[in-house]
Design a protein around this motif. Structure first.
Motif, PDB file in Angstrom:
ATOM      1  N   PRO A  14       0.884  -1.210  -0.057  1.00 48.60           N
ATOM      2  CA  PRO A  14       0.209   0.032  -0.062  1.00 48.60           C
ATOM      3  C   PRO A  14       0.722   1.214  -0.069  1.00 48.60           C
ATOM      4  CG  PRO A  14       0.120  -0.772   2.143  1.00 48.60           C
ATOM      5  CD  PRO A  14       1.041  -1.713   1.297  1.00 48.60           C
ATOM      6  N   THR A  15       0.533   2.371  -0.630  1.00 49.00           N
ATOM      7  CA  THR A  15       1.238   3.519  -0.714  1.00 49.00           C
ATOM      8  C   THR A  15       0.272   4.698  -0.358  1.00 49.00           C
ATOM      9  OG1 THR A  15       1.280   3.609  -3.092  1.00 49.00           O
ATOM     10  CG2 THR A  15       3.326   2.549  -2.097  1.00 49.00           C
ATOM     11  N   TYR A  16       0.927   5.629   0.343  1.00 40.57           N
ATOM     12  CA  TYR A  16       0.617   7.049   0.378  1.00 40.57           C
ATOM     13  C   TYR A  16       1.602   8.064   0.431  1.00 40.57           C
ATOM     14  CZ  TYR A  16      -2.393  10.961   0.881  1.00 40.57           C
ATOM     15  OH  TYR A  16      -3.185  12.375   0.646  1.00 40.57           O
ATOM     16  N   ILE A  40       1.031  -2.680  -6.442  1.00 45.91           N
ATOM     17  CA  ILE A  40       1.058  -1.436  -5.569  1.00 45.91           C
ATOM     18  C   ILE A  40      -0.304  -0.799  -5.383  1.00 45.91           C
ATOM     19  CG2 ILE A  40       1.965   0.911  -5.539  1.00 45.91           C
ATOM     20  CD1 ILE A  40       4.238  -0.453  -7.378  1.00 45.91           C
ATOM     21  N   ALA A  41      -0.893  -0.685  -4.250  1.00 49.32           N
ATOM     22  CA  ALA A  41      -2.246   0.033  -3.932  1.00 49.32           C
ATOM     23  C   ALA A  41      -1.892   1.331  -3.731  1.00 49.32           C
ATOM     24  CB  ALA A  41      -3.197  -0.810  -3.147  1.00 49.32           C
ATOM     25  N   ASP A  42      -2.187   2.330  -4.686  1.00 51.50           N
ATOM     26  CA  ASP A  42      -2.051   3.711  -4.021  1.00 51.50           C
ATOM     27  C   ASP A  42      -3.198   4.320  -3.958  1.00 51.50           C
ATOM     28  OD1 ASP A  42      -0.035   5.917  -4.066  1.00 51.50           O
ATOM     29  OD2 ASP A  42      -1.174   6.645  -5.726  1.00 51.50           O
ATOM     30  N   GLY A  73      -6.760   4.957   4.223  1.00 49.64           N
ATOM     31  CA  GLY A  73      -5.885   4.318   5.465  1.00 49.64           C
ATOM     32  C   GLY A  73      -5.584   2.922   4.819  1.00 49.64           C
ATOM     33  N   LEU A  74      -4.680   2.341   5.445  1.00 47.79           N
ATOM     34  CA  LEU A  74      -3.922   1.347   5.074  1.00 47.79           C
ATOM     35  C   LEU A  74      -4.665  -0.165   4.996  1.00 47.79           C
ATOM     36  CD1 LEU A  74      -0.432   0.288   7.045  1.00 47.79           C
ATOM     37  CD2 LEU A  74      -2.793  -0.787   7.349  1.00 47.79           C
ATOM     38  N   GLY A  75      -5.502  -0.211   5.834  1.00 48.22           N
ATOM     39  CA  GLY A  75      -6.305  -1.298   5.898  1.00 48.22           C
ATOM     40  C   GLY A  75      -7.242  -1.330   4.793  1.00 48.22           C
ATOM     41  N   ALA A  76      -7.847  -0.482   4.297  1.00 47.89           N
ATOM     42  CA  ALA A  76      -8.660  -0.439   3.265  1.00 47.89           C
ATOM     43  C   ALA A  76      -8.079  -0.649   1.975  1.00 47.89           C
ATOM     44  CB  ALA A  76      -9.358   0.765   2.905  1.00 47.89           C
ATOM     45  N   ALA A  77      -6.793  -0.030   1.860  1.00 47.51           N
ATOM     46  CA  ALA A  77      -5.919  -0.583   0.446  1.00 47.51           C
ATOM     47  C   ALA A  77      -5.389  -1.953   0.581  1.00 47.51           C
ATOM     48  CB  ALA A  77      -4.582   0.300   0.662  1.00 47.51           C
ATOM     49  N   TYR A  78      -5.151  -2.674   1.774  1.00 45.84           N
ATOM     50  CA  TYR A  78      -4.907  -3.917   1.693  1.00 45.84           C
ATOM     51  C   TYR A  78      -5.998  -4.819   1.478  1.00 45.84           C
ATOM     52  CZ  TYR A  78       0.068  -3.994   3.453  1.00 45.84           C
ATOM     53  OH  TYR A  78       1.468  -3.872   3.555  1.00 45.84           O
ATOM     54  N   ASP A  97       5.420  -3.079   3.611  1.00 49.25           N
ATOM     55  CA  ASP A  97       5.199  -1.496   3.547  1.00 49.25           C
ATOM     56  C   ASP A  97       6.213  -1.157   2.613  1.00 49.25           C
ATOM     57  OD1 ASP A  97       3.511  -1.546   5.665  1.00 49.25           O
ATOM     58  OD2 ASP A  97       5.144  -0.547   7.222  1.00 49.25           O
ATOM     59  N   ALA A  98       5.969   0.207   1.930  1.00 44.65           N
ATOM     60  CA  ALA A  98       6.810   0.577   0.937  1.00 44.65           C
ATOM     61  C   ALA A  98       8.255   1.383   1.536  1.00 44.65           C
ATOM     62  CB  ALA A  98       6.077   1.623   0.013  1.00 44.65           C
ATOM     63  N   ASP A  99       8.220   1.480   2.770  1.00 43.82           N
ATOM     64  CA  ASP A  99       9.122   2.716   3.535  1.00 43.82           C
ATOM     65  C   ASP A  99      10.365   1.913   3.637  1.00 43.82           C
ATOM     66  OD1 ASP A  99       8.314   1.088   5.452  1.00 43.82           O
ATOM     67  OD2 ASP A  99       7.746   2.831   6.727  1.00 43.82           O
ATOM     68  N   GLY A 184      -5.951   1.349  10.837  1.00 49.66           N
ATOM     69  CA  GLY A 184      -4.521   1.365  11.000  1.00 49.66           C
ATOM     70  C   GLY A 184      -3.839   0.213  11.399  1.00 49.66           C
ATOM     71  N   TYR A 185      -3.065   0.363  12.549  1.00 48.09           N
ATOM     72  CA  TYR A 185      -2.321  -0.610  13.320  1.00 48.09           C
ATOM     73  C   TYR A 185      -3.208  -1.785  13.639  1.00 48.09           C
ATOM     74  CZ  TYR A 185       2.205   1.420  14.281  1.00 48.09           C
ATOM     75  OH  TYR A 185       3.607   1.976  14.140  1.00 48.09           O
ATOM     76  N   CYS A 186      -4.415  -1.387  13.896  1.00 52.06           N
ATOM     77  CA  CYS A 186      -5.142  -2.346  14.369  1.00 52.06           C
ATOM     78  C   CYS A 186      -5.619  -3.487  13.365  1.00 52.06           C
ATOM     79  CB  CYS A 186      -6.418  -1.663  14.843  1.00 52.06           C
ATOM     80  SG  CYS A 186      -7.717  -2.703  15.947  1.00 52.06           S
ATOM     81  N   GLU A 208      14.419  -8.150  10.717  1.00 52.16           N
ATOM     82  CA  GLU A 208      14.980  -7.123  11.318  1.00 52.16           C
ATOM     83  C   GLU A 208      14.534  -5.729  10.672  1.00 52.16           C
ATOM     84  OE1 GLU A 208      19.640  -5.425  11.126  1.00 52.16           O
ATOM     85  OE2 GLU A 208      18.466  -5.318   9.253  1.00 52.16           O
ATOM     86  N   PHE A 209      13.656  -4.849  11.430  1.00 55.64           N
ATOM     87  CA  PHE A 209      12.745  -3.862  11.006  1.00 55.64           C
ATOM     88  C   PHE A 209      13.635  -2.627  11.000  1.00 55.64           C
ATOM     89  CE2 PHE A 209       9.955  -0.450  12.170  1.00 55.64           C
ATOM     90  CZ  PHE A 209       8.910  -0.597  11.351  1.00 55.64           C
ATOM     91  N   VAL A 210      13.604  -1.802   9.931  1.00 54.95           N
ATOM     92  CA  VAL A 210      14.332  -0.714   9.946  1.00 54.95           C
ATOM     93  C   VAL A 210      13.582   0.422   9.716  1.00 54.95           C
ATOM     94  CG1 VAL A 210      16.496   0.212   8.559  1.00 54.95           C
ATOM     95  CG2 VAL A 210      16.144  -2.255   8.568  1.00 54.95           C
TER      96      VAL A 210
HETATM   97  N1  LIG Z   1      -2.796   3.075   0.146  1.00 55.87           N
HETATM   98  C1  LIG Z   1      -2.641   3.731   1.583  1.00 55.87           C
HETATM   99  N2  LIG Z   1      -1.479   3.289   1.984  1.00 55.87           N
HETATM  100  C2  LIG Z   1      -1.111   3.904   3.325  1.00 55.87           C
HETATM  101  C3  LIG Z   1      -1.977   4.890   3.978  1.00 55.87           C
HETATM  102  N3  LIG Z   1      -1.456   4.971   4.927  1.00 55.87           N
HETATM  103  C4  LIG Z   1      -0.109   4.250   5.233  1.00 55.87           C
HETATM  104  N4  LIG Z   1      -0.086   3.564   3.980  1.00 55.87           N
HETATM  105  C5  LIG Z   1       1.032   2.955   3.711  1.00 55.87           C
HETATM  106  O1  LIG Z   1       1.298   1.838   4.468  1.00 55.87           O
HETATM  107  C6  LIG Z   1       2.543   1.463   4.795  1.00 55.87           C
HETATM  108  C7  LIG Z   1       2.924   1.736   6.358  1.00 55.87           C
HETATM  109  O2  LIG Z   1       2.773   3.275   6.609  1.00 55.87           O
HETATM  110  P1  LIG Z   1       3.669   3.945   7.537  1.00 55.87           P
HETATM  111  O3  LIG Z   1       3.650   5.358   7.403  1.00 55.87           O
HETATM  112  O4  LIG Z   1       5.436   3.654   7.285  1.00 55.87           O
HETATM  113  O5  LIG Z   1       3.461   3.645   8.848  1.00 55.87           O
HETATM  114  P2  LIG Z   1       3.919   2.659   9.730  1.00 55.87           P
HETATM  115  O6  LIG Z   1       4.918   1.929   9.234  1.00 55.87           O
HETATM  116  O7  LIG Z   1       2.762   2.034  10.559  1.00 55.87           O
HETATM  117  O8  LIG Z   1       4.478   3.777  10.659  1.00 55.87           O
HETATM  118  P3  LIG Z   1       6.016   4.027  10.898  1.00 55.87           P
HETATM  119  O9  LIG Z   1       6.437   2.952  11.659  1.00 55.87           O
HETATM  120  O10 LIG Z   1       6.283   5.381  11.650  1.00 55.87           O
HETATM  121  O11 LIG Z   1       6.783   4.062   9.721  1.00 55.87           O
HETATM  122  C8  LIG Z   1       3.317   2.424   3.835  1.00 55.87           C
HETATM  123  O12 LIG Z   1       3.854   1.879   2.680  1.00 55.87           O
HETATM  124  C9  LIG Z   1       2.561   3.694   3.629  1.00 55.87           C
HETATM  125  O13 LIG Z   1       2.786   4.327   2.266  1.00 55.87           O
HETATM  126  C10 LIG Z   1      -3.328   5.134   3.327  1.00 55.87           C
HETATM  127  O14 LIG Z   1      -4.089   5.610   3.818  1.00 55.87           O
HETATM  128  N5  LIG Z   1      -3.412   4.490   2.014  1.00 55.87           N
END
Ligand SMILES: Nc1nc2c(ncn2[C@@H]2O[C@H](COP(=O)(O)OP(=O)(O)OP(=O)(O)O)[C@@H](O)[C@H]2O)c(=O)[nH]1
Ligand SMILES: [Mg+2]
Length: 253
Positions: A14-16, A40-42, A73-78, A97-99, A184-186, A208-210
């Motif tokens: 998922p990406t934002y 990639i779900a953007d 939010g990440l849940g809906a994208a997943y 994650d993309a980061d 979110g995390y949940c 290993e989480f970076v």
């Molecule tokens: N499509 C989509 N992706 C999201 C959204 N919010 C976060 N993401 C993606 O979900 C992944 C995790 O988001 P992060 O911002 O790294 O959040 P996190 O990993 O929970 O928090 P950190 O540990 O601080 O990095 C990344 O690839 C984000 O781009 C959203 O609303 N929509």
């Protein structure tokens, strides 16, 4: 434990606003697990992540892009990504994650473990797992969250909020994704809890989480509050059911 092949693999990312990260993470993934496909779900990122993803997909038939209307939010994208993968018939679906926090080079470890499991969690908090470059308060929040969830739900996992996970497609089909409302995390807790309750085999493997180097975290106070409230409510429900079944056993005696 019986072992069976994992078949075709789709990694959902998922990406934002991940313009600085997306090309490098997809490149690393394509090298680390050559056969895997990537979706990639953007969420219509204002920084142009979607266009960069389109460029990657044009050059590589293993890369796919889902353009969504806006940030949900990440849940809906997943969930949208999972449904796409299940419809296409992939046998294994991975969350990543993309980061750069989840290292594609460690995906083979998850896939190997999945041969004898139904879900595998990349885990920071089992022996051999670690976290690089996180400030103390983030580590405390994450470990505290996992501990609280373990106490509420009584599940044996160490890293419950971790988001580097691999599922057999049948596991995702068996846990009623339509009922998942967490954003979110949940979302990660929700998936793991459903999977365990449905009786599937869940394994943790050390990763290993970076901490991300580029771009901004989307973590927020609301995400933490959502996780706390939902986990506590599930815990109350779970413990009440345990008490009920204890009483019904006693009265039957
Ligand atoms: N499509 C989509 N992706 C999201 C959204 N919010 C976060 N993401 C993606 O979900 C992944 C995790 O988001 P992060 O911002 O790294 O959040 P996190 O990993 O929970 O928090 P950190 O540990 O601080 O990095 C990344 O690839 C984000 O781009 C959203 O609303 N929509
Ligand atoms: Mg992150």
């Amino acid at each position: 434990m019986t072992s069976s092949p994992i078949g075709s693999v789709l990694v959902v990312i998922p990406t934002y606003n991940e313009a600085e990260n997306i090309a490098s993470i997809v490149g690393r993934l394509r090298t680390a697990v050559e056969d895997a496909h990537v979706l990639i779900a953007d969420d219509n990122s204002p920084d142009g992540t979607g266009a960069i993803a389109d460029g990657l997909a044009e050059k590589d038939d293993h890369v796919h892009v889902m353009h969504r209307a806006g940030k949900e939010g990440l849940g809906a994208a997943y969930l949208a990504g999972f449904h796409w993968g299940l419809d296409k018939g992939y046998d294994t679906i991975v969350q990543m994650d993309a980061d750069g926090s989840h290292q594609p080079e460690q995906l083979p470890l998850l896939l190997e473990a999945l041969k004898s499991a139904d879900m595998v969690k990349g885990s920071r908090y089992v022996p051999g797992g670690s976290v690089v470059n996180w400030p103390r308060h983030r580590l405390l929040l994450s470990k505290g969250g996992s501990l609280w969830t373990r106490l509420c739900l009584g599940i044996p996992l160490r890293d419950i909020t971790g988001g580097f996970n691999a599922f057999r497609a049948d596991t995702l089909r068996g846990i009623n994704l339509d009922e998942v409302a967490s954003a979110g995390y949940c979302f990660q807790v929700d998936l793991a809890w459903r999977t365990i309750k449905a009786g599937y085999r869940v394994k943790e493997v050390p990763i290993e989480f970076v901490e991300r180097e580029y771009g901004d975290s989307k973590m927020s106070k609301n995400i933490v509050i959502e996780a706390l409230i939902r986990t506590t409510l599930w815990g109350v429900d779970h413990r009440a059911n345990q008490v009920k079944s204890l009483f019904s056993k006693r009265t039957k005696k």
